[in-house]
Design a protein around this motif. Sequence first.
Motif, PDB file in Angstrom:
ATOM      1  N   SER A   1       0.692  -1.240  -0.155  1.00 51.77           N
ATOM      2  CA  SER A   1       0.106  -0.754   0.268  1.00 51.77           C
ATOM      3  C   SER A   1       0.508   1.285  -0.054  1.00 51.77           C
ATOM      4  O   SER A   1       2.103   1.521   1.046  1.00 51.77           O
ATOM      5  CB  SER A   1      -0.903  -0.278   0.752  1.00 51.77           C
ATOM      6  OG  SER A   1      -0.114   0.092   2.641  1.00 51.77           O
TER       7      SER A   1
ATOM      8  N   GLY B   1      -4.039   4.206   6.315  1.00 52.42           N
ATOM      9  CA  GLY B   1      -3.054   3.845   6.262  1.00 52.42           C
ATOM     10  C   GLY B   1      -2.354   2.607   5.562  1.00 52.42           C
ATOM     11  O   GLY B   1      -1.616   2.650   6.232  1.00 52.42           O
ATOM     12  N   PRO B   2      -1.821   3.845   4.517  1.00 53.91           N
ATOM     13  CA  PRO B   2      -0.496   3.891   3.859  1.00 53.91           C
ATOM     14  C   PRO B   2       0.386   2.907   4.218  1.00 53.91           C
ATOM     15  O   PRO B   2       1.289   3.967   5.615  1.00 53.91           O
ATOM     16  CB  PRO B   2      -0.723   3.876   1.929  1.00 53.91           C
ATOM     17  CG  PRO B   2      -1.315   5.894   3.449  1.00 53.91           C
ATOM     18  CD  PRO B   2      -1.433   5.365   4.595  1.00 53.91           C
ATOM     19  N   GLN B   3       1.416   2.321   3.520  1.00 54.21           N
ATOM     20  CA  GLN B   3       3.051   2.109   4.335  1.00 54.21           C
ATOM     21  C   GLN B   3       3.290   3.501   4.127  1.00 54.21           C
ATOM     22  O   GLN B   3       4.906   3.603   4.753  1.00 54.21           O
ATOM     23  CB  GLN B   3       3.750   0.905   3.312  1.00 54.21           C
ATOM     24  CG  GLN B   3       3.575  -0.564   4.038  1.00 54.21           C
ATOM     25  CD  GLN B   3       3.390  -1.860   3.480  1.00 54.21           C
ATOM     26  OE1 GLN B   3       2.938  -1.962   2.076  1.00 54.21           O
ATOM     27  NE2 GLN B   3       4.869  -2.273   3.571  1.00 54.21           N
TER      28      GLN B   3
ATOM     29  N   SER C   1       3.482   6.693   8.799  1.00 54.54           N
ATOM     30  CA  SER C   1       3.486   6.476   7.553  1.00 54.54           C
ATOM     31  C   SER C   1       4.966   7.111   7.123  1.00 54.54           C
ATOM     32  O   SER C   1       5.598   8.594   7.477  1.00 54.54           O
ATOM     33  CB  SER C   1       2.488   7.430   6.682  1.00 54.54           C
ATOM     34  OG  SER C   1       1.219   6.247   6.676  1.00 54.54           O
ATOM     35  N   ASP C   2       5.449   6.618   6.025  1.00 58.39           N
ATOM     36  CA  ASP C   2       6.842   7.205   5.476  1.00 58.39           C
ATOM     37  C   ASP C   2       6.376   8.232   4.694  1.00 58.39           C
ATOM     38  O   ASP C   2       6.180   8.050   3.776  1.00 58.39           O
ATOM     39  CB  ASP C   2       7.648   5.961   5.034  1.00 58.39           C
ATOM     40  CG  ASP C   2       8.579   6.523   4.269  1.00 58.39           C
ATOM     41  OD1 ASP C   2       8.880   7.942   4.358  1.00 58.39           O
ATOM     42  OD2 ASP C   2       9.009   6.364   3.422  1.00 58.39           O
TER      43      ASP C   2
END
Lengths: 393, 393
Positions: free
Chosen positions: B213, B325-327, B361-362
């Motif tokens: 994601s 909530g993506p990576q 999240s980055d």
Amino acid sequence: MPSASAREAALATTPAASLVFTTVLSHGPLTRAEIARRTRLSAAAVTKAVRPLMELGYVIEDPDQGTRSALGRPAIPVRVDGGKAFFVGVKVTGDEIIAVLADLCCRIRVVRHLALADRQPGAVLASIAELVLELLTEAEGFGAPVRGLGIAVSGDVDREDGVVRYSPFLQWRDVRLAEIIGAATGLPVTVDNDVRALTVAEQWFGAGVGLSSFALVTVGAGIGCGLVVHDRVVSGAHGVTGEIGHVSIDPLGPRCYCGNNGCVEAIAADPAILRGVREATGKPVATAAEALELARSGDRGAREVYARAGQAIGRAIGSVVNLFGPQRVIISGEGLAAYDLFAEGIRDAFAASAFGSAAQSDVMTRPLPFEEWARGAAATAIQSFIGSDTYEE
Amino acid sequence: MPSASAREAALATTPAASLVFTTVLSHGPLTRAEIARRTRLSAAAVTKAVRPLMELGYVIEDPDQGTRSALGRPAIPVRVDGGKAFFVGVKVTGDEIIAVLADLCCRIRVVRHLALADRQPGAVLASIAELVLELLTEAEGFGAPVRGLGIAVSGDVDREDGVVRYSPFLQWRDVRLAEIIGAATGLPVTVDNDVRALTVAEQWFGAGVGLSSFALVTVGAGIGCGLVVHDRVVSGAHGVTGEIGHVSIDPLGPRCYCGNNGCVEAIAADPAILRGVREATGKPVATAAEALELARSGDRGAREVYARAGQAIGRAIGSVVNLFGPQRVIISGEGLAAYDLFAEGIRDAFAASAFGSAAQSDVMTRPLPFEEWARGAAATAIQSFIGSDTYEE
């Protein structure tokens, strides 16, 4: 992924078997050809997946539903044998614990409620264990084993580790729920966020059946959102997902407990409405029911608070729809009790904020009482029981 | 799904074959065991999928990369033979058309730019056809066929039908791009939204490789967002998706052309910034470059406009992160040129709006010039060429 204890009991050994089982669960009875069409698996793969499920008795042929093809070859549909295994689902609210005993088809067989006097983890966990043991006794009458327990709690829940990281509502931090309740009950335990659990039940058995994408927006003590994208519930890389309550729609809006301003939850959740109605009317309303009564009696200030809440919800749904374009948006939660007061605000704000064809998303309401949330928890236990990646990020 | 014309040439006949091919494309060289691990397919399924791809020459063994296992059995990795087929990718901006000739591994071999004097569909389509035919001539030198054309256009694009439904930026409505360019060039044509196309390239070859994601936020003439959830680009049930530019963050914010107030695009896209800088400074700045220069020279009013734009972008990214909530969140687009002026606003607003662990999240920036967008278009053509549901809602 299920918690370590829940992982032991997996029914499906491959992703294909898991897909076949959940397809039969949601859509059965189905012939093998229909399963192949729905899952996009080959006929051989379906046959291979169905065989062990039938040998174990979880899937059975249903000759009554059979049809005969033009060539005379019988196509006997298969379905899940619901009575083959049982599951307990528990939903914890601020006031009570609701527990259900459900069969493998997630049909509710027994419901129990227990009032909560205390939200401390120790007291709540003891009550959960008590209710579950009660339902285990009930289950003996059904003649099939209880194969898992699902517990649904609001907040940031780490399903893999079975830990409630932070539940603002219960004021819990890092509660090792799966481990403790697993030890107390002897059951494999799956712990999940309550809205995600309800979303699983809606996807398999509710208004999400057959949809590859939908959003379930829950309105009440908090404002939550479950998302299904590409046929799977979104769990979020860091545990957080569907926090529609913390989508900020107004930089000058009220302060939220999360530290931000103008969060939907700070405008449209029950506590915000109660506070708003008190401020608008100067009356000492103490409960959501009293606030509702005041608004229904025609009090303009109170009605305006509900209208603003509806607008906030509608704007947030607009954001969800603009970002991922779901086929359907289902609005539910105990806040539906006030839907007559929200409806116009939601409709108008959604219409104003949905971009282009996103406005075509089918927005519907659907009452889902807390028994259904407990059923959602049972669905997560069934998910863990099925195993092999029906749930993973 | 690709347009009808693009569908003819599918390489993979099953979803498994498609998954295996794209895995080798993104991660190769890989041994069959590594493919099985990454795809979660059985070893037998991988072998079965690889065989026809090797027979056709699209996948080749790479003995140089081979290792010998402890038992002495060689594990020879396979990789995609990039030179086996070529693809053209076209990105249309308001000012020019950028076209690339890419190989099957989506490596750019030739780039062409053509200035656009006129945004009318007739003129643009003629220019696209001209550029594509030029690249087809170039391709002859590589000794492998051109197997598809991808065209990326901003706005509401119906990939399945190959139609640009509405591009506000180009002022196009219902342009049957795939059909017309397919007839003019003889190629299978895939048409997609430009941000989605760029997202495909990032997923396969860029900062999204290996992530299940991520969100790609593009800042510039418009504000867009591509989303990958559960390993696939989200396409939206009704064509609209990733419209982060039309997430409204302020009910009292400026009017947007879409009819809503306070859309991110109405605050942070180039035209909004230009207008804002003019109003704040009273100076007749005519271009984004002039506005940028003024802000960099220290003009407080101009700097404030950029800071507000950064805050709007940061708040919108907060909403994306709270919902999915993506990576990782990748910020790109030509607007990165002003990133020094945006950065603080984005950072602060993101920190204020990200809920709980969603803040983990980055968030990163990544310059992707328009050649990369054209490469994204080529990636969609490769996707169509691979076929069998690498892209479907």
